[in-house]
Design an enzyme around this catalytic site. Structure first.
Site: not given
Ligand code: SER
Length: 317
Positions: A8, A35, A54, A143, A147
């Site tokens: 990345g 990528i 990737n 997300y 995490k």
């Molecule tokens: N900056 C990220 C987001 O807003 C949070 O870690 O998704």
């Protein structure tokens, strides 16, 4: 750390972290993984090796690790929070199956691994003020789910296999080099671009919404320092709260107005981002990071604002 792979490398963090690692470790190689469609350009391409990497292609990553004798992997591939709500299965694939690929390669080939966590790993039942290092983590966004699972899986590989996994929980990151995309905290970057361009900023986050934020130089310092920390002092690994500043849209607006007095802002709240923001801490307690590996930020809102405006004026005007 000698030979490093950044997965990345053309993203918001990667584009600056890759350059910093090349400066910090001039005797080794820092490979910029990308990528197709986001190939490195300019100084990032010209200052060191780059390879297609990737995270979902384990063989491709393993080949790079062999080719460059990689000992440390910075695994920065991720969809940010608002994008992950739109593409939850894709987010799971990149963040979880990708991570598993990296951890398996690290186990076989003895690499250290840094995979960032986030304020997004917390949820509505987490204490919002001075959020402790060890506390409730029941996020309600995809997300956040990935995490928390990243933290757990990374710790699992350390305890079970001795893989040297370490991580920090990044706040919203603010920088002038590469734009973030699809994050809930992106507004705190976009607002500077609008101010410098003389535009009215339309803020997607409601007034009164506190979130932790950090200027990129401090985030890069954290990513380097955590991997250099003496392991005997680390009681935690995945992942450390780190904090620098916490503000609402109106507080950052006022800070910018001190430098650009005729700057204007209005609100058009995005319900997806607002829902996510409302579930995140107001302000994290980072005392464990301070104690265990000497974490301390350099920038506050005022010094960051001056620096952002100076650099964006050079870049945009
Ligand atoms: N900056 C990220 C987001 O807003 C949070 O870690 O998704």
């Amino acid at each position: 750390m000698k030979n490093i792979l950044v997965i990345g490398s053309t993203g918001q963090i990667g584009s600056e972290l890759t350059m910093k690692l090349r400066r910090e470790y001039p005797g080794g190689k820092t490979v910029a993984g990308y990528i197709p469609g986001s190939e490195p350009k300019g100084i990032l391409r010209d200052s060191g090796p780059f390879e297609e990497a990737n995270v979902c292609n384990a063989q491709q990553i393993a080949d790079i690790v062999d080719k460059y004798d990689i000992d440390t992997i910075y695994n920065l591939a991720a969809l940010l929070s608002a994008t992950a709500e739109r593409l939850p299965l894709r987010a799971w694939d990149i963040q979880m199956n990708g991570l598993l690929n990296i951890l398996e390669i690290a186990r076989e080939k003895h690499c250290a691994v840094f995979t960032p966590s986030s304020i997004g790993s917390f949820g509505p039942s987490t204490p919002r003020m001075n959020t402790p290092q060890d506390t409730i983590q029941r996020p309600t966004s995809m997300y956040g789910v990935t995490k928390v699972a990243t933290e757990l899986l990374s710790d699992y590989y350390f305890y079970k296999y001795g893989v040297d996994t370490r991580s920090v929980r990044f706040p919203g990151l603010i920088s002038y080099t590469t734009l973030p995309g699809g994050g809930t905290t992106d507004y705190a970057v976009e607002i500077y671009y609008a101010a410098v361009k003389g535009e009215t900023y339309v803020c997607p986050i409601a007034p009164g919404t506190y979130m932790d934020m950090m200027y990129m130089p401090d985030a890069l310092k954290a990513a380097v320092d955590i991997m250099r920390a003496k392991p005997q002092y680390l009681k935690h690994r995945n992942s450390f709260n780190i904090a620098a500043m916490s503000f609402t849209p109106e507080i950052i607006y006022e800070a910018i107005k001190k430098e650009i007095p005729d700057f204007k802002m209005r609100y058009e709240v995005d319900p997806v981002r607002q829902h996510i923001a409302d579930s995140w801490p107001d302000k994290m307690d980072d005392s464990c990071a301070r104690k265990e590996w000497g974490w301390a930020p350099t920038y506050n809102l005022e010094s960051m604002t001056r620096d952002m405006i100076k650099h964006l004026r050079e870049k945009l005007l």
